[in-house]
Design a protein around this motif. Structure first.
Motif, PDB file in Angstrom:
ATOM      1  N   ARG A 126      35.732  -3.471  50.202  1.00  0.00           N
ATOM      2  CA  ARG A 126      34.805  -2.706  49.353  1.00  0.00           C
ATOM      3  C   ARG A 126      33.847  -3.667  48.639  1.00  0.00           C
ATOM      4  NH1 ARG A 126      31.629   1.500  48.552  1.00  0.00           N
ATOM      5  NH2 ARG A 126      31.712   2.331  46.449  1.00  0.00           N
ATOM      6  N   ALA A 127      34.346  -4.817  48.200  1.00  0.00           N
ATOM      7  CA  ALA A 127      33.482  -5.817  47.561  1.00  0.00           C
ATOM      8  C   ALA A 127      32.419  -6.290  48.541  1.00  0.00           C
ATOM      9  CB  ALA A 127      34.310  -6.993  47.048  1.00  0.00           C
ATOM     10  N   LYS A 128      32.795  -6.511  49.801  1.00  0.00           N
ATOM     11  CA  LYS A 128      31.826  -6.919  50.821  1.00  0.00           C
ATOM     12  C   LYS A 128      30.734  -5.861  50.968  1.00  0.00           C
ATOM     13  CE  LYS A 128      33.999  -8.378  54.661  1.00  0.00           C
ATOM     14  NZ  LYS A 128      35.087  -8.667  55.622  1.00  0.00           N
ATOM     15  N   GLU A 129      31.130  -4.624  50.966  1.00  0.00           N
ATOM     16  CA  GLU A 129      30.165  -3.525  51.080  1.00  0.00           C
ATOM     17  C   GLU A 129      29.215  -3.506  49.880  1.00  0.00           C
ATOM     18  OE1 GLU A 129      30.171   1.374  51.465  1.00  0.00           O
ATOM     19  OE2 GLU A 129      32.074   0.290  51.379  1.00  0.00           O
ATOM     20  N   LEU A 130      29.776  -3.612  48.686  1.00  0.00           N
ATOM     21  CA  LEU A 130      28.952  -3.589  47.479  1.00  0.00           C
ATOM     22  C   LEU A 130      28.037  -4.812  47.396  1.00  0.00           C
ATOM     23  CD1 LEU A 130      31.627  -2.209  44.965  1.00  0.00           C
ATOM     24  CD2 LEU A 130      29.663  -0.975  45.918  1.00  0.00           C
ATOM     25  N   LEU A 131      28.507  -5.963  47.851  1.00  0.00           N
ATOM     26  CA  LEU A 131      27.658  -7.162  47.891  1.00  0.00           C
ATOM     27  C   LEU A 131      26.482  -6.955  48.850  1.00  0.00           C
ATOM     28  CD1 LEU A 131      30.391  -9.949  47.937  1.00  0.00           C
ATOM     29  CD2 LEU A 131      28.639  -9.638  46.162  1.00  0.00           C
ATOM     30  N   ALA A 132      26.739  -6.327  49.977  1.00  0.00           N
ATOM     31  CA  ALA A 132      25.685  -6.097  50.968  1.00  0.00           C
ATOM     32  C   ALA A 132      24.601  -5.166  50.420  1.00  0.00           C
ATOM     33  CB  ALA A 132      26.281  -5.515  52.245  1.00  0.00           C
ATOM     34  N   TYR A 133      24.989  -4.215  49.572  1.00  0.00           N
ATOM     35  CA  TYR A 133      24.011  -3.293  48.985  1.00  0.00           C
ATOM     36  C   TYR A 133      23.094  -3.992  47.992  1.00  0.00           C
ATOM     37  CZ  TYR A 133      26.958   0.521  50.769  1.00  0.00           C
ATOM     38  OH  TYR A 133      27.679   1.371  51.553  1.00  0.00           O
ATOM     39  N   ASN A 134      23.604  -5.089  47.387  1.00  0.00           N
ATOM     40  CA  ASN A 134      22.815  -5.891  46.449  1.00  0.00           C
ATOM     41  C   ASN A 134      22.311  -5.082  45.247  1.00  0.00           C
ATOM     42  OD1 ASN A 134      21.931  -8.416  45.710  1.00  0.00           O
ATOM     43  ND2 ASN A 134      19.936  -8.177  46.689  1.00  0.00           N
ATOM     44  N   GLU A 135      23.096  -4.112  44.811  1.00  0.00           N
ATOM     45  CA  GLU A 135      22.708  -3.281  43.668  1.00  0.00           C
ATOM     46  C   GLU A 135      23.468  -3.642  42.395  1.00  0.00           C
ATOM     47  OE1 GLU A 135      23.552   0.640  45.122  1.00  0.00           O
ATOM     48  OE2 GLU A 135      21.655   0.776  46.212  1.00  0.00           O
ATOM     49  N   LEU A 136      24.639  -4.274  42.549  1.00  0.00           N
ATOM     50  CA  LEU A 136      25.482  -4.598  41.400  1.00  0.00           C
ATOM     51  C   LEU A 136      25.708  -6.102  41.323  1.00  0.00           C
ATOM     52  CD1 LEU A 136      28.284  -1.905  41.941  1.00  0.00           C
ATOM     53  CD2 LEU A 136      26.356  -1.751  40.360  1.00  0.00           C
ATOM     54  N   SER A 137      25.888  -6.595  40.111  1.00  0.00           N
ATOM     55  CA  SER A 137      26.239  -8.010  39.939  1.00  0.00           C
ATOM     56  C   SER A 137      27.706  -8.200  40.321  1.00  0.00           C
ATOM     57  CB  SER A 137      26.038  -8.415  38.476  1.00  0.00           C
ATOM     58  OG  SER A 137      27.019  -7.788  37.658  1.00  0.00           O
ATOM     59  N   LEU A 138      28.099  -9.432  40.515  1.00  0.00           N
ATOM     60  CA  LEU A 138      29.489  -9.725  40.844  1.00  0.00           C
ATOM     61  C   LEU A 138      30.412  -9.282  39.712  1.00  0.00           C
ATOM     62  CD1 LEU A 138      31.241 -10.812  43.052  1.00  0.00           C
ATOM     63  CD2 LEU A 138      30.950 -13.104  42.113  1.00  0.00           C
ATOM     64  N   SER A 139      29.944  -9.414  38.489  1.00  0.00           N
ATOM     65  CA  SER A 139      30.717  -8.958  37.333  1.00  0.00           C
ATOM     66  C   SER A 139      30.928  -7.439  37.384  1.00  0.00           C
ATOM     67  CB  SER A 139      29.994  -9.360  36.047  1.00  0.00           C
ATOM     68  OG  SER A 139      30.713  -8.920  34.939  1.00  0.00           O
ATOM     69  N   GLN A 140      29.896  -6.705  37.732  1.00  0.00           N
ATOM     70  CA  GLN A 140      29.997  -5.240  37.829  1.00  0.00           C
ATOM     71  C   GLN A 140      30.924  -4.837  38.980  1.00  0.00           C
ATOM     72  OE1 GLN A 140      25.701  -4.759  38.108  1.00  0.00           O
ATOM     73  NE2 GLN A 140      25.707  -3.495  36.239  1.00  0.00           N
ATOM     74  N   ILE A 141      30.827  -5.539  40.093  1.00  0.00           N
ATOM     75  CA  ILE A 141      31.701  -5.255  41.238  1.00  0.00           C
ATOM     76  C   ILE A 141      33.153  -5.525  40.856  1.00  0.00           C
ATOM     77  CG2 ILE A 141      32.347  -6.014  43.564  1.00  0.00           C
ATOM     78  CD1 ILE A 141      29.309  -6.512  44.052  1.00  0.00           C
ATOM     79  N   SER A 142      33.377  -6.644  40.182  1.00  0.00           N
ATOM     80  CA  SER A 142      34.713  -7.007  39.739  1.00  0.00           C
ATOM     81  C   SER A 142      35.307  -5.910  38.853  1.00  0.00           C
ATOM     82  CB  SER A 142      34.643  -8.339  38.981  1.00  0.00           C
ATOM     83  OG  SER A 142      35.871  -8.649  38.405  1.00  0.00           O
ATOM     84  N   ARG A 156      34.335  -2.722  38.651  1.00  0.00           N
ATOM     85  CA  ARG A 156      34.455  -1.479  39.411  1.00  0.00           C
ATOM     86  C   ARG A 156      35.716  -1.462  40.273  1.00  0.00           C
ATOM     87  NH1 ARG A 156      29.364   1.210  42.096  1.00  0.00           N
ATOM     88  NH2 ARG A 156      29.113   1.719  39.915  1.00  0.00           N
ATOM     89  N   LEU A 157      36.136  -2.625  40.739  1.00  0.00           N
ATOM     90  CA  LEU A 157      37.318  -2.714  41.599  1.00  0.00           C
ATOM     91  C   LEU A 157      38.604  -2.982  40.822  1.00  0.00           C
ATOM     92  CD1 LEU A 157      35.781  -4.595  44.654  1.00  0.00           C
ATOM     93  CD2 LEU A 157      36.317  -2.157  44.432  1.00  0.00           C
ATOM     94  N   GLY A 158      38.511  -2.980  39.497  1.00  0.00           N
ATOM     95  CA  GLY A 158      39.704  -3.102  38.668  1.00  0.00           C
ATOM     96  C   GLY A 158      40.231  -4.508  38.497  1.00  0.00           C
ATOM     97  N   TYR A 159      39.405  -5.515  38.739  1.00  0.00           N
ATOM     98  CA  TYR A 159      39.829  -6.899  38.537  1.00  0.00           C
ATOM     99  C   TYR A 159      39.708  -7.266  37.066  1.00  0.00           C
ATOM    100  CZ  TYR A 159      40.098  -7.848  43.523  1.00  0.00           C
ATOM    101  OH  TYR A 159      40.452  -7.834  44.847  1.00  0.00           O
ATOM    102  N   SER A 160      40.568  -8.150  36.624  1.00  0.00           N
ATOM    103  CA  SER A 160      40.550  -8.583  35.227  1.00  0.00           C
ATOM    104  C   SER A 160      39.406  -9.557  34.954  1.00  0.00           C
ATOM    105  CB  SER A 160      41.889  -9.236  34.859  1.00  0.00           C
ATOM    106  OG  SER A 160      42.156 -10.330  35.727  1.00  0.00           O
ATOM    107  N   SER A 161      38.899 -10.201  36.020  1.00  0.00           N
ATOM    108  CA  SER A 161      37.809 -11.159  35.854  1.00  0.00           C
ATOM    109  C   SER A 161      37.112 -11.387  37.192  1.00  0.00           C
ATOM    110  CB  SER A 161      38.346 -12.498  35.336  1.00  0.00           C
ATOM    111  OG  SER A 161      39.159 -13.112  36.326  1.00  0.00           O
ATOM    112  N   VAL A 162      35.925 -11.973  37.132  1.00  0.00           N
ATOM    113  CA  VAL A 162      35.198 -12.355  38.340  1.00  0.00           C
ATOM    114  C   VAL A 162      35.997 -13.417  39.095  1.00  0.00           C
ATOM    115  CG1 VAL A 162      33.098 -13.468  39.206  1.00  0.00           C
ATOM    116  CG2 VAL A 162      32.933 -11.739  37.414  1.00  0.00           C
ATOM    117  N   ALA A 163      36.635 -14.316  38.352  1.00  0.00           N
ATOM    118  CA  ALA A 163      37.422 -15.384  38.980  1.00  0.00           C
ATOM    119  C   ALA A 163      38.562 -14.798  39.823  1.00  0.00           C
ATOM    120  CB  ALA A 163      37.978 -16.329  37.926  1.00  0.00           C
ATOM    121  N   HIS A 164      39.191 -13.737  39.334  1.00  0.00           N
ATOM    122  CA  HIS A 164      40.284 -13.098  40.067  1.00  0.00           C
ATOM    123  C   HIS A 164      39.769 -12.486  41.375  1.00  0.00           C
ATOM    124  CE1 HIS A 164      43.787  -9.987  40.053  1.00  0.00           C
ATOM    125  NE2 HIS A 164      44.049 -11.006  40.837  1.00  0.00           N
TER     126      HIS A 164
END
Length: 192
Positions: free
Chosen positions: A135-151, A153-161
């Motif tokens: 799902r992160a790969k899909e959201l990255l391909a859309y280029n609409e959200l920052s990595l922080s927003q994707i993180s 949205r997917l329930g991660y505690s941090s971008v690093a995780h």
């Protein structure tokens, strides 16, 4: 009480799958009463010839009619995980995945967690990670959200995780993936 006949179908994990299965049922004069991910309700039980033809048609389209109770249960787990991750509701989950699945499936998580790898070859936790990374790969391909927003949205505690799990699965960081010329993605039913 309903007199409908229920069929459970493996790999039926996306809206396009619903359309394909519906079309195949209609070709066989088995119009569905209801079609959901992994599940079809028919008004009546198909005869032996219709069932054989349906199995063949499903296999030709990458699906499989489930006739084993354990396989049915594993498919329900997969669909619950996919729906949770793709709905964007994982960020609002107030419980852990194990409790969520126990409630959604109506079975003890210990049983589900021992059954799932026996049928699929990966643990439920690993399957969740694989689905999140896809799902992160899909959201990255859309280029609409920052990595922080994707993180988030997917329930991660941090971008690093997210980045750590992404690298573990793909061999590259999310940034490297985004910049790469080859952004390989997998169909949802082939993520294992």
């Amino acid at each position: 009480m309903s007199d409908n006949y229920t069929l459970l179908i493996r790999n039926m994990v996306c809206p396009r799958c619903l359309k394909v299965v519906t079309e195949e049922l209609e070709k066989l004069q088995l119009p569905p009463v209801d079609v959901q991910l992994g599940k079809v309700e028919l008004a009546a039980e198909p005869d032996a010839q219709q069932l054989r033809q349906l199995k063949e048609a499903l296999l030709q389209n990458g699906f499989e009619l489930l006739e084993d109770k354990k396989a049915e249960l594993v498919e329900k787990v997969k669909i619950a995980i996919i729906e949770l991750i793709r709905s964007g509701e994982v960020e609002n989950l107030t419980t852990n995945i194990s409790d969520y699945l126990s409630e959604a499936i109506g079975r003890d998580y210990h049983y589900l967690s021992s059954l799932f790898p026996a049928e699929e070859g990966v643990t439920i936790a690993r399957y969740v990670v694989l689905q999140k990374v896809e799902r992160a790969k899909e959201l990255l391909a859309y280029n609409e959200l920052s990595l922080s927003q994707i993180s988030y949205r997917l329930g991660y505690s941090s971008v690093a995780h997210l980045s750590g799990q992404f690298r573990q699965v793909t061999g590259m960081s999310p940034s490297e993936y985004k910049k790469s010329a080859v952004q390989s993605r997998k169909p949802l039913d082939q993520i294992i």
